[in-house]
Design a protein around this motif. Structure first.
Motif, PDB file in Angstrom:
ATOM      1  N   ILE A 198       0.837  -1.202   0.000  1.00 34.52           N
ATOM      2  CA  ILE A 198       0.000   0.000   0.000  1.00 34.52           C
ATOM      3  C   ILE A 198       0.871   1.251   0.000  1.00 34.52           C
ATOM      4  O   ILE A 198       0.606   2.217  -0.738  1.00 34.52           O
ATOM      5  N   PHE A 199       1.938   1.238   0.807  1.00 30.62           N
ATOM      6  CA  PHE A 199       2.818   2.404   0.893  1.00 30.62           C
ATOM      7  C   PHE A 199       3.448   2.705  -0.456  1.00 30.62           C
ATOM      8  O   PHE A 199       3.390   3.840  -0.949  1.00 30.62           O
ATOM      9  N   TRP A 200       4.045   1.673  -1.078  1.00 31.28           N
ATOM     10  CA  TRP A 200       4.725   1.906  -2.344  1.00 31.28           C
ATOM     11  C   TRP A 200       3.741   2.112  -3.492  1.00 31.28           C
ATOM     12  O   TRP A 200       4.058   2.800  -4.464  1.00 31.28           O
ATOM     13  N   GLY A 201       2.540   1.526  -3.363  1.00 26.51           N
ATOM     14  CA  GLY A 201       1.507   1.808  -4.350  1.00 26.51           C
ATOM     15  C   GLY A 201       1.094   3.273  -4.301  1.00 26.51           C
ATOM     16  O   GLY A 201       0.900   3.917  -5.340  1.00 26.51           O
ATOM     17  N   THR A 202       0.963   3.796  -3.075  1.00 30.04           N
ATOM     18  CA  THR A 202       0.609   5.202  -2.893  1.00 30.04           C
ATOM     19  C   THR A 202       1.706   6.117  -3.414  1.00 30.04           C
ATOM     20  O   THR A 202       1.438   7.115  -4.091  1.00 30.04           O
ATOM     21  N   VAL A 203       2.966   5.760  -3.091  1.00 30.18           N
ATOM     22  CA  VAL A 203       4.100   6.552  -3.578  1.00 30.18           C
ATOM     23  C   VAL A 203       4.125   6.565  -5.105  1.00 30.18           C
ATOM     24  O   VAL A 203       4.315   7.610  -5.731  1.00 30.18           O
ATOM     25  N   GLY A 204       3.911   5.397  -5.715  1.00 28.29           N
ATOM     26  CA  GLY A 204       3.902   5.310  -7.169  1.00 28.29           C
ATOM     27  C   GLY A 204       2.773   6.114  -7.777  1.00 28.29           C
ATOM     28  O   GLY A 204       2.956   6.782  -8.816  1.00 28.29           O
ATOM     29  N   LEU A 205       1.586   6.068  -7.142  1.00 28.89           N
ATOM     30  CA  LEU A 205       0.433   6.815  -7.642  1.00 28.89           C
ATOM     31  C   LEU A 205       0.683   8.316  -7.557  1.00 28.89           C
ATOM     32  O   LEU A 205       0.401   9.056  -8.512  1.00 28.89           O
ATOM     33  N   VAL A 206       1.210   8.763  -6.412  1.00 23.12           N
ATOM     34  CA  VAL A 206       1.504  10.188  -6.243  1.00 23.12           C
ATOM     35  C   VAL A 206       2.544  10.642  -7.264  1.00 23.12           C
ATOM     36  O   VAL A 206       2.422  11.723  -7.865  1.00 23.12           O
ATOM     37  N   PHE A 207       3.557   9.804  -7.462  1.00 24.81           N
ATOM     38  CA  PHE A 207       4.599  10.147  -8.440  1.00 24.81           C
ATOM     39  C   PHE A 207       4.015  10.257  -9.846  1.00 24.81           C
ATOM     40  O   PHE A 207       4.322  11.193 -10.594  1.00 24.81           O
ATOM     41  N   ALA A 208       3.155   9.294 -10.205  1.00 23.99           N
ATOM     42  CA  ALA A 208       2.556   9.301 -11.542  1.00 23.99           C
ATOM     43  C   ALA A 208       1.655  10.522 -11.735  1.00 23.99           C
ATOM     44  O   ALA A 208       1.705  11.184 -12.781  1.00 23.99           O
ATOM     45  N   LEU A 209       0.843  10.821 -10.717  1.00 20.90           N
ATOM     46  CA  LEU A 209      -0.048  11.981 -10.819  1.00 20.90           C
ATOM     47  C   LEU A 209       0.741  13.278 -10.897  1.00 20.90           C
ATOM     48  O   LEU A 209       0.414  14.178 -11.685  1.00 20.90           O
ATOM     49  N   THR A 210       1.783  13.378 -10.069  1.00 20.58           N
ATOM     50  CA  THR A 210       2.626  14.577 -10.087  1.00 20.58           C
ATOM     51  C   THR A 210       3.290  14.753 -11.440  1.00 20.58           C
ATOM     52  O   THR A 210       3.362  15.862 -11.987  1.00 20.58           O
ATOM     53  N   ASN A 211       3.745  13.646 -11.997  1.00 21.70           N
ATOM     54  CA  ASN A 211       4.393  13.699 -13.306  1.00 21.70           C
ATOM     55  C   ASN A 211       3.425  14.147 -14.389  1.00 21.70           C
ATOM     56  O   ASN A 211       3.766  14.968 -15.265  1.00 21.70           O
ATOM     57  N   HIS A 212       2.173  13.653 -14.317  1.00 18.54           N
ATOM     58  CA  HIS A 212       1.151  14.052 -15.297  1.00 18.54           C
ATOM     59  C   HIS A 212       0.808  15.532 -15.154  1.00 18.54           C
ATOM     60  O   HIS A 212       0.628  16.240 -16.160  1.00 18.54           O
ATOM     61  N   VAL A 213       0.694  16.007 -13.897  1.00 10.69           N
ATOM     62  CA  VAL A 213       0.373  17.423 -13.663  1.00 10.69           C
ATOM     63  C   VAL A 213       1.488  18.317 -14.199  1.00 10.69           C
ATOM     64  O   VAL A 213       1.230  19.334 -14.855  1.00 10.69           O
ATOM     65  N   LEU A 214       2.730  17.932 -13.930  1.00  8.71           N
ATOM     66  CA  LEU A 214       3.858  18.721 -14.416  1.00  8.71           C
ATOM     67  C   LEU A 214       3.923  18.713 -15.936  1.00  8.71           C
ATOM     68  O   LEU A 214       4.210  19.751 -16.560  1.00  8.71           O
TER      69      LEU A 214
END
Length: 215
Positions: A183-199
């Motif tokens: 769950i922790f690394w899934g959340t980290v991966g999701l946040v990273f992916a969303l941040t990358n898309h926003v940027l």
């Protein structure tokens, strides 16, 4: 007793403890609970990283998919250290909730000792890969799998011994720890992916606005 003698005595004690954990894990982890050493944990983690680097260059090219010339050593080190530390954190948090008795330092040290099968056998296995043919790749991967099963078994035993859990509760806590890790690394991966898309979106908008202003 001089400082050198103390270091030698500590080193011999850690060596005996490592051998005990390798072949008599329950007794070894009980002894570790009384005599934890963060220095030993640090040494074992460094040894694990060194073994990983050596095996990258030693394993036969037709056995491994990771060729030395394409290996990113920094990434390989991160792939070992980050999961280890986050696994220790997940295990500590779950055991703290589930009436565990182990401290964070004890879990970190025990997890480090659980890596001993990999430290001991990974380099010999890499050396053996030099004389294996392509048809014997399955043998190599089977032995490698056994090494990691041994590591996983030691992690389970240390969880049971350090926290004085029953077998059933140890299984449940281990599964919860794995779930928390995912769950922790899934959340980290999701946040990273969303941040990358926003940027990426912001960059495209900026380029579009700049183009319109210039024309």
């Amino acid at each position: 007793m001089t400082k050198t003698e103390l270091m030698k005595q500590s080193g011999l004690r850690s060596l005996r403890l490592g051998i005990a954990i390798l072949f008599h894990p329950a007794d070894g982890f009980e002894e570790l609970q009384k005599n934890k050493s963060l220095v030993s944990a640090f040494v074992l983690i460094v040894m694990t990283l060194c073994v990983r680097i050596i095996t990258i260059y030693m394993t036969s090219f037709h056995i491994t998919a990771l060729q030395p010339q394409y290996a990113d050593l920094n990434l390989e080190l991160i792939r070992f250290v980050v999961p280890l530390i986050s696994g220790v954190v997940a295990c500590y948090l779950i055991t703290a909730i589930m009436d565990g008795e182990a401290y964070f330092s004890q879990i970190l040290t025990a997890m480090s000792y659980a890596l001993i099968p990999y430290i001991v056998f990974a380099i010999p296995l890499a050396a053996i890969s030099q004389v294996l043919s392509r048809g014997e790749i399955g043998l190599y991967h089977s032995i490698n799998l056994l090494i990691w099963i041994w590591v996983a078994l030691l992690i389970f035993i240390q969880l049971k011994v350090l926290n004085d859990y029953s077998f059933k509760k140890s299984v449940g806590v281990l599964l919860l720890s794995v779930f928390a890790f995912i769950i922790f690394w899934g959340t980290v991966g999701l946040v990273f992916a969303l941040t990358n898309h926003v940027l990426q979106f912001a960059r495209e908008v900026f380029i579009e606005v700049r183009y319109l202003m210039e024309n």
